[in-house]
Enzyme design. Structure first.
Site, PDB file in Angstrom:
ATOM      1  N   SER A  35      -4.289   6.920   5.316  1.00 29.79           N
ATOM      2  CA  SER A  35      -3.096   6.174   4.942  1.00 29.79           C
ATOM      3  C   SER A  35      -2.028   6.282   6.017  1.00 29.79           C
ATOM      4  O   SER A  35      -2.270   5.952   7.167  1.00 29.79           O
ATOM      5  CB  SER A  35      -2.581   6.623   3.582  1.00 29.79           C
ATOM      6  OG  SER A  35      -1.566   5.767   3.123  1.00 29.79           O
ATOM      7  N   HIS A  36      -0.834   6.785   5.660  1.00 26.76           N
ATOM      8  CA  HIS A  36       0.282   6.760   6.597  1.00 26.76           C
ATOM      9  C   HIS A  36       0.466   8.082   7.329  1.00 26.76           C
ATOM     10  O   HIS A  36       1.476   8.295   7.979  1.00 26.76           O
ATOM     11  CB  HIS A  36       1.572   6.416   5.855  1.00 26.76           C
ATOM     12  CG  HIS A  36       1.849   7.294   4.675  1.00 26.76           C
ATOM     13  ND1 HIS A  36       1.236   7.095   3.459  1.00 26.76           N
ATOM     14  CD2 HIS A  36       2.647   8.360   4.520  1.00 26.76           C
ATOM     15  CE1 HIS A  36       1.664   8.006   2.602  1.00 26.76           C
ATOM     16  NE2 HIS A  36       2.513   8.788   3.221  1.00 26.76           N
ATOM     17  N   ASP A 206       0.287  -0.423   8.021  1.00 24.51           N
ATOM     18  CA  ASP A 206      -0.111   0.977   7.997  1.00 24.51           C
ATOM     19  C   ASP A 206      -1.613   1.099   8.244  1.00 24.51           C
ATOM     20  O   ASP A 206      -2.304   0.109   8.490  1.00 24.51           O
ATOM     21  CB  ASP A 206       0.308   1.651   6.694  1.00 24.51           C
ATOM     22  CG  ASP A 206      -0.533   1.232   5.502  1.00 24.51           C
ATOM     23  OD1 ASP A 206      -1.153   0.153   5.551  1.00 24.51           O
ATOM     24  OD2 ASP A 206      -0.578   1.987   4.508  1.00 24.51           O
ATOM     25  N   ASP A 208      -4.303   1.712   6.443  1.00 24.75           N
ATOM     26  CA  ASP A 208      -5.326   1.087   5.604  1.00 24.75           C
ATOM     27  C   ASP A 208      -4.951  -0.309   5.128  1.00 24.75           C
ATOM     28  O   ASP A 208      -5.646  -0.900   4.305  1.00 24.75           O
ATOM     29  CB  ASP A 208      -5.695   1.983   4.409  1.00 24.75           C
ATOM     30  CG  ASP A 208      -4.505   2.342   3.541  1.00 24.75           C
ATOM     31  OD1 ASP A 208      -3.357   2.016   3.932  1.00 24.75           O
ATOM     32  OD2 ASP A 208      -4.705   2.953   2.479  1.00 24.75           O
ATOM     33  N   ASP A 210      -2.398  -1.701   3.388  1.00 29.61           N
ATOM     34  CA  ASP A 210      -1.757  -2.106   2.143  1.00 29.61           C
ATOM     35  C   ASP A 210      -0.228  -2.133   2.237  1.00 29.61           C
ATOM     36  O   ASP A 210       0.434  -2.635   1.337  1.00 29.61           O
ATOM     37  CB  ASP A 210      -2.217  -1.238   0.963  1.00 29.61           C
ATOM     38  CG  ASP A 210      -1.963   0.249   1.164  1.00 29.61           C
ATOM     39  OD1 ASP A 210      -1.380   0.629   2.200  1.00 29.61           O
ATOM     40  OD2 ASP A 210      -2.360   1.025   0.274  1.00 29.61           O
ATOM     41  N   ARG A 211       0.350  -1.618   3.333  1.00 25.61           N
ATOM     42  CA  ARG A 211       1.797  -1.636   3.492  1.00 25.61           C
ATOM     43  C   ARG A 211       2.172  -2.322   4.796  1.00 25.61           C
ATOM     44  O   ARG A 211       1.359  -2.429   5.706  1.00 25.61           O
ATOM     45  CB  ARG A 211       2.360  -0.214   3.433  1.00 25.61           C
ATOM     46  CG  ARG A 211       2.119   0.434   2.067  1.00 25.61           C
ATOM     47  CD  ARG A 211       2.741   1.809   1.934  1.00 25.61           C
ATOM     48  NE  ARG A 211       2.287   2.716   2.984  1.00 25.61           N
ATOM     49  CZ  ARG A 211       3.070   3.235   3.920  1.00 25.61           C
ATOM     50  NH1 ARG A 211       4.350   2.929   3.974  1.00 25.61           N
ATOM     51  NH2 ARG A 211       2.578   4.053   4.814  1.00 25.61           N
ATOM     52  N   GLU A 294       6.969  -1.832  -4.153  1.00 25.58           N
ATOM     53  CA  GLU A 294       7.569  -0.508  -4.055  1.00 25.58           C
ATOM     54  C   GLU A 294       8.427  -0.426  -2.800  1.00 25.58           C
ATOM     55  O   GLU A 294       8.197  -1.166  -1.832  1.00 25.58           O
ATOM     56  CB  GLU A 294       6.477   0.570  -4.005  1.00 25.58           C
ATOM     57  CG  GLU A 294       5.603   0.609  -5.239  1.00 25.58           C
ATOM     58  CD  GLU A 294       4.501   1.660  -5.154  1.00 25.58           C
ATOM     59  OE1 GLU A 294       4.068   2.119  -6.218  1.00 25.58           O
ATOM     60  OE2 GLU A 294       4.089   2.008  -4.022  1.00 25.58           O
ATOM     61  N   SER A 296       8.393   1.662  -0.540  1.00 30.59           N
ATOM     62  CA  SER A 296       7.694   2.225   0.615  1.00 30.59           C
ATOM     63  C   SER A 296       6.892   1.153   1.357  1.00 30.59           C
ATOM     64  O   SER A 296       5.851   1.433   1.929  1.00 30.59           O
ATOM     65  CB  SER A 296       6.777   3.364   0.173  1.00 30.59           C
ATOM     66  OG  SER A 296       5.873   2.916  -0.819  1.00 30.59           O
ATOM     67  N   LYS A 307      -1.697  -3.169  -3.444  1.00 31.30           N
ATOM     68  CA  LYS A 307      -0.700  -3.754  -2.553  1.00 31.30           C
ATOM     69  C   LYS A 307      -1.412  -4.294  -1.330  1.00 31.30           C
ATOM     70  O   LYS A 307      -2.473  -3.819  -0.950  1.00 31.30           O
ATOM     71  CB  LYS A 307       0.378  -2.750  -2.193  1.00 31.30           C
ATOM     72  CG  LYS A 307      -0.090  -1.361  -1.784  1.00 31.30           C
ATOM     73  CD  LYS A 307       1.111  -0.442  -1.662  1.00 31.30           C
ATOM     74  CE  LYS A 307       0.702   0.996  -1.361  1.00 31.30           C
ATOM     75  NZ  LYS A 307       0.256   1.730  -2.551  1.00 31.30           N
TER      76      LYS A 307
END
Length: 480
Positions: A35-36, A206, A208, A210-211, A294, A296, A307
């Protein structure tokens, strides 16, 4: 399990996993993700389980998995199994009287997800915007996560953006040594490029996928809560929503209330949930929620149960193509209509867990005491009167489950908010987050720096939490 579906070279974005689970009606999915956080030895690594709707496992499933894990007496492995992750197609194996055959299917990492996006957006309009006579120059940073193949195939090959629009598109195990977190702290190279004025639109993803983060020309930053609200106000630009309609919105409790202003005008409900996408999945499965997000930098809709960073970027490009305005003009028009929500998050990372726990425990006792509800705080020329406080809990309107202790809230009489929350990420050390929000209706007051506007609220937060005194810190690790 008789069949595994894996992305080519082992790469799938989190939204693509959700998409494939739903497309092939899989029992679930497993995502191995950093992730991040920095990957590689010493970095964070997580195993995430998705259920059959393509969304994160709800608490009841995670708890059941945990309980079963305590009763396992043995498990079998197949140490000699070798799968060629680079070769598309099916590979079959005989695993000694288990499932016969055991099938592994390697699929194009982007293909199924791309087909879904084609059914949601007007790709011709976006392509014209990126390639036509009035084309906009874009800069997209995949931050050396899994998004490189998606950016190149969808934004460059499919929608016509020049190949040099995309940077850091080679997925690396350590993400090039930089945390792939799409914010102003870690996407500094993109911010610097945007400040030069050459590009009209910038985005970062990010690790993966999703952001995301949105930047306008000259480095104009769109905070995630504003982005969510602006997307909500422009859903009619997207063919998918013109067909399905808009049933409701969802936001995590710490996310600013900018979305609520749009929902009121559109006359749709807003669901305020704990942080975590699994809470939105239930709402979407029941037909209550069309768009959610969200603070984030995570935003998505009911096209998936995760997301989706690239989806959000395509929404923004659709809005820009329809409005024929710059990112900054669209944001400022939104503020003029709905007011501006000044917003910041302050992260205190790497705290000793016991210290963080006692800070939150003592703070909860303080703010939930009856005497606190009558408090007034004077900071400079500002006076803040406490209107209400609570330890946030959520009752799911679908199944009635109750989730408690999801953050401490202080709401003031002018609608300003302070929120304290322990992050649920799986760091060995603890992260304590402080969120500050202040609403300003007057357009003449919309050009201030968020931290300057919010400094009185932050002073109150530091005073009542004593976080600097109790941790020895002089300030937060990250500000977003």
């Amino acid at each position: 399990i008789g069949r595994l579906v894996i992305g080519q070279n082992g790469i799938l974005s989190t939204p693509a996993v959700s998409c494939i689970i739903r497309k092939i009606k899989a029992a679930g999915g497993i995502i191995l993700t950093a992730s991040h956080s920095p990957g590689g030895p010493g970095g964070e690594f997580g195993v995430k389980f998705e259920v059959a709707n393509g969304g994160p496992a709800p608490d009841v499933v995670s708890e059941k998995i945990y309980q079963i894990s305590k009763t396992l007496e043995e498990y079998a492995i197949c140490p000699d199994l070798r799968v060629d992750l680079s070769r598309l197609g099916r590979q079959e194996f005989d695993l000694e009287n288990k499932f016969k055959p055991f099938r592994v299917e390697i699929v194009d990492s982007v293909d199924i997800y791309l087909n879904l996006l084609r059914s949601i957006f007007d790709f011709n309009a976006i392509r014209s915007f990126l390639t036509g006579p009035n084309q906009i120059k874009i800069r997209i940073d995949a931050m050396n996560g899994v998004m490189g193949p998606y950016v190149r195939k969808i934004l460059c090959d499919e929608l016509g953006a020049p190949a040099n629009s995309a940077i850091n598109c080679v997925p690396l195990e350590d993400f090039g040594g930089q945390p792939p977190d799409p914010n102003l702290t870690y996407a500094a190279a993109l911010l610097e490029a945007m400040r030069g004025g050459e590009y009209g639109f910038g985005a970062a993803f990010d690790a993966d996928g999703d952001r995301y983060m949105i930047l306008g020309q000259n480095g104009f930053f769109v905070n995630a809560s504003d982005s969510l609200a602006i997307i909500a106000a422009h859903l009619s630009c997207i063919p998918y929503f013109r067909q399905t309609g808009v049933r409701g919105f969802g936001r995590s409790m710490p996310t600013s209330t900018a979305l609520d202003k749009v929902a009121k005008v559109m006359k749709v409900p807003v669901y305020e949930t704990p942080t975590g996408w699994r809470y939105f999945s239930n709402l979407m499965d029941s037909g209550r929620c069309s768009l959610c997000g969200e603070e984030s930098f995570g935003t998505g809709s009911d096209h998936l149960r995760e997301k989706d960073g690239l989806w959000a970027v395509l929404v923004w490009l659709s809005i820009l193509a329809a409005r024929k305005q710059s990112v900054e003009e669209i944001v400022r028009d939104h503020w003029a209509k709905f007011g501006r929500h000044y917003y910041c998050r302050f992260d205190y990372e790497g705290l000793e867990p016991r210290t963080a726990y006692f800070i939150m425990r003592d703070l909860e006792a303080l703010i939930t005491d009856k005497s606190f509800s009558n408090q007034q705080f004077a900071v400079g020329s500002n006076i803040y009167s406490v209107e209400r406080t609570d330890s946030f809990e959520y009752m799911d309107p679908v199944d009635g489950t109750v989730t408690k202790r999801q953050g401490l809230r202080i709401v003031f009489s002018d609608a300003s908010r302070l929120i304290f929350r322990m992050s649920a990420s799986s760091h060995v050390r603890a992260t304590l987050r402080i969120y500050a929000e202040s609403y300003e209706k007057d357009p003449s007051q919309h050009d201030k720096e968020p931290q300057a506007v919010l400094s009185p609220l932050i002073a109150i937060a530091l005073k009542i939490s004593q976080i600097h005194e109790r941790t020895g810190r002089k300030g937060p690790t990250v500000i977003t």
